[in-house]
Motif scaffolding. Structure first.
Motif, PDB file in Angstrom:
ATOM      1  N   PHE A   1      -1.802  12.809   5.317  1.00  0.00           N
ATOM      2  CA  PHE A   1      -0.680  12.915   4.378  1.00  0.00           C
ATOM      3  C   PHE A   1      -0.936  14.114   3.444  1.00  0.00           C
ATOM      4  O   PHE A   1      -2.089  14.484   3.189  1.00  0.00           O
TER       5      PHE A   1
ATOM      6  N   LYS B   1     -10.722   3.527  13.876  1.00  0.00           N
ATOM      7  CA  LYS B   1      -9.279   3.654  14.147  1.00  0.00           C
ATOM      8  C   LYS B   1      -9.027   3.748  15.656  1.00  0.00           C
ATOM      9  O   LYS B   1      -8.082   3.138  16.171  1.00  0.00           O
TER      10      LYS B   1
ATOM     11  N   GLY C   1       0.821  -1.219   0.000  1.00  0.00           N
ATOM     12  CA  GLY C   1       0.000   0.000   0.000  1.00  0.00           C
ATOM     13  C   GLY C   1       0.851   1.263   0.000  1.00  0.00           C
ATOM     14  O   GLY C   1       2.081   1.204  -0.070  1.00  0.00           O
ATOM     15  N   ALA C   2       0.165   2.413   0.109  1.00  0.00           N
ATOM     16  CA  ALA C   2       0.848   3.706  -0.040  1.00  0.00           C
ATOM     17  C   ALA C   2       1.935   3.879   1.023  1.00  0.00           C
ATOM     18  O   ALA C   2       3.098   4.146   0.696  1.00  0.00           O
ATOM     19  N   VAL C   3       1.585   3.717   2.287  1.00  0.00           N
ATOM     20  CA  VAL C   3       2.606   3.940   3.313  1.00  0.00           C
ATOM     21  C   VAL C   3       3.423   2.671   3.544  1.00  0.00           C
ATOM     22  O   VAL C   3       4.647   2.723   3.723  1.00  0.00           O
TER      23      VAL C   3
ATOM     24  N   SER D   1       0.116  -9.132   2.838  1.00  0.00           N
ATOM     25  CA  SER D   1      -1.159  -8.573   2.408  1.00  0.00           C
ATOM     26  C   SER D   1      -1.897  -9.689   1.684  1.00  0.00           C
ATOM     27  O   SER D   1      -1.353 -10.792   1.529  1.00  0.00           O
ATOM     28  N   ARG D   2      -3.134  -9.426   1.277  1.00  0.00           N
ATOM     29  CA  ARG D   2      -3.891 -10.512   0.633  1.00  0.00           C
ATOM     30  C   ARG D   2      -3.162 -11.007  -0.603  1.00  0.00           C
ATOM     31  O   ARG D   2      -3.201 -12.188  -0.914  1.00  0.00           O
ATOM     32  N   ARG D   3      -2.464 -10.086  -1.287  1.00  0.00           N
ATOM     33  CA  ARG D   3      -1.737 -10.494  -2.497  1.00  0.00           C
ATOM     34  C   ARG D   3      -0.531 -11.369  -2.186  1.00  0.00           C
ATOM     35  O   ARG D   3       0.040 -11.984  -3.093  1.00  0.00           O
TER      36      ARG D   3
ATOM     37  N   TYR E   1     -15.040   6.254  10.342  1.00  0.00           N
ATOM     38  CA  TYR E   1     -13.702   5.665  10.149  1.00  0.00           C
ATOM     39  C   TYR E   1     -12.799   5.966  11.355  1.00  0.00           C
ATOM     40  O   TYR E   1     -12.047   5.095  11.814  1.00  0.00           O
TER      41      TYR E   1
ATOM     42  N   ASP F   1      -5.089  -1.906   5.911  1.00  0.00           N
ATOM     43  CA  ASP F   1      -6.364  -1.309   6.310  1.00  0.00           C
ATOM     44  C   ASP F   1      -7.311  -1.376   5.135  1.00  0.00           C
ATOM     45  O   ASP F   1      -6.898  -1.543   3.987  1.00  0.00           O
TER      46      ASP F   1
ATOM     47  N   ASP G   1      -4.401 -12.573   5.129  1.00  0.00           N
ATOM     48  CA  ASP G   1      -5.622 -11.787   5.257  1.00  0.00           C
ATOM     49  C   ASP G   1      -5.845 -11.494   6.736  1.00  0.00           C
ATOM     50  O   ASP G   1      -6.151 -12.399   7.521  1.00  0.00           O
ATOM     51  N   VAL G   2      -5.702 -10.238   7.121  1.00  0.00           N
ATOM     52  CA  VAL G   2      -5.834  -9.909   8.548  1.00  0.00           C
ATOM     53  C   VAL G   2      -7.287 -10.005   9.008  1.00  0.00           C
ATOM     54  O   VAL G   2      -7.565 -10.095  10.208  1.00  0.00           O
TER      55      VAL G   2
ATOM     56  N   LEU H   1      -0.194   2.087  12.885  1.00  0.00           N
ATOM     57  CA  LEU H   1      -0.329   3.477  12.431  1.00  0.00           C
ATOM     58  C   LEU H   1      -1.770   3.951  12.587  1.00  0.00           C
ATOM     59  O   LEU H   1      -2.686   3.388  11.982  1.00  0.00           O
TER      60      LEU H   1
ATOM     61  N   THR I   1      -0.796  12.798  11.267  1.00  0.00           N
ATOM     62  CA  THR I   1      -1.836  13.660  10.704  1.00  0.00           C
ATOM     63  C   THR I   1      -2.041  13.254   9.239  1.00  0.00           C
ATOM     64  O   THR I   1      -1.442  12.286   8.758  1.00  0.00           O
TER      65      THR I   1
END
Ligand code: NAP
Length: 259
Positions: A133, A111, A10-12, A31-33, A107, A59, A37-38, A95, A131
């Protein structure tokens, strides 16, 4: 050090993986890939077998209640429980979002519940919050623009942060001294806060367009009131770092895409 990064594509998460590999750590993507799978726990235990640290960034990209329950909250709880049980009791770093417990946005509530699940777990864990991005701040400025005006909540400010710096800090914290139990770590933020009008002007200038005229909307209720009232701004103890918004923006393509 062997470090598992959930959401590592993912991005981060992908940036955390890059950071760790550049320091010669053995960063493994979960990750799923890659078969983990969390939301169900599939592949998790095997992935944590040799882990010395875990950075949890997996996430849900969906705000649907089921995804929030199963991935954002349930997935985080599952990762914390698995880390606590794993043979090497890896240091788990999660995170979160600065101020999420103060704003009852669906959301953010998820979190905050995920943070509580980690803090209540038996894991050696550090809950880090960031905070928004820079890319998300720029996205909201584009989203709020309607022709010559930009809509924003009256009084709202945002203090965005560079994603690469957040990833660097997550990697550093993960391989650093592990706490004996689950604790809150630093809040991470960028160097300056902005009102909607200023972010919109900077984004418009980046696209060679005229700055939109800001239209301030009222912010009734606890959710909008929380956003507008400064609940998502960092406190005085936050760690400040990364590129300022304008420098980050100057390095971005035109037009900006995504969030
Ligand atoms: N955007 C912001 O401004 C900001 C600010 C502060 C904190 N954060 C936090 O940063 C975290 C990561 O955000 P991001 O933008 O990097 O997200 P992202 O790009 O959507 O990446 C999330 C990754 O999670 C993986 N994933 C999703 N469901 C999964 C599952 N059930 N099991 C395993 N992996 C799963 C996905 O990979 P697969 O599809 O391969 O599973 C995806 O690559 C979030 O928790 C967010 O709250 C974001």
């Amino acid at each position: 050090m062997r470090v598992v990064v959930t959401g590592g594509l993912g991005a981060v998460g992908s940036r955390v993986v890059q950071q760790l590999r550049s320091q010669d750590h053995d960063a493994v993507v979960a990750s799923r890939r890659t078969g983990v799978d969390v939301a169900t726990g599939e592949g998790l235990e095997a992935m944590l077998e040799d882990a010395e640290a875990v950075v949890h960034t997996a996430d849900s990209a969906s705000p649907r209640a089921r995804s929030l329950r199963e991935i954002t909250v349930g997935g985080t709880r599952r990762v914390a429980e698995a880390a606590a049980r794993a043979p090497r009791r890896p240091h788990l770093v999660t995170l979160s979002i600065v101020g999420c417990a103060e704003v009852p946005y669906v959301y953010y509530r998820a979190k905050a519940a995920a943070d509580e699940a980690v803090l209540a777990s038996e894991a050696s864990a550090t809950v880090v919050a960031a905070t928004q991005f820079h890319s998300l701040a720029a996205y909201f400025a584009r989203l709020g623009r309607i022709g010559p005006v930009v809509l924003g909540l009256r009084g709202m400010r945002i203090q965005p942060v560079e994603i690469d710096w957040v990833a660097q800090r997550l990697a550093e914290i993960a391989v650093g001294q592990a706490p004996s139990d689950a604790v809150r770590g630093p809040d991470l933020t960028g160097p300056a806060s902005f009102d909607v009008a200023t972010i919109s002007r900077l984004v418009a200038e980046h696209h060679g367009r005229r700055a939109p005229r800001p239209v301030a909307l009222p912010a009734p209720g606890r959710t909008l009131g929380g956003f507008a009232g400064g609940a998502i701004l960092p406190g005085p103890d936050a760690e400040v770092g990364g590129l300022p918004f304008a420098e980050w923006l100057a390095a971005q393509p035109v037009p900006l895409r995504g969030r």
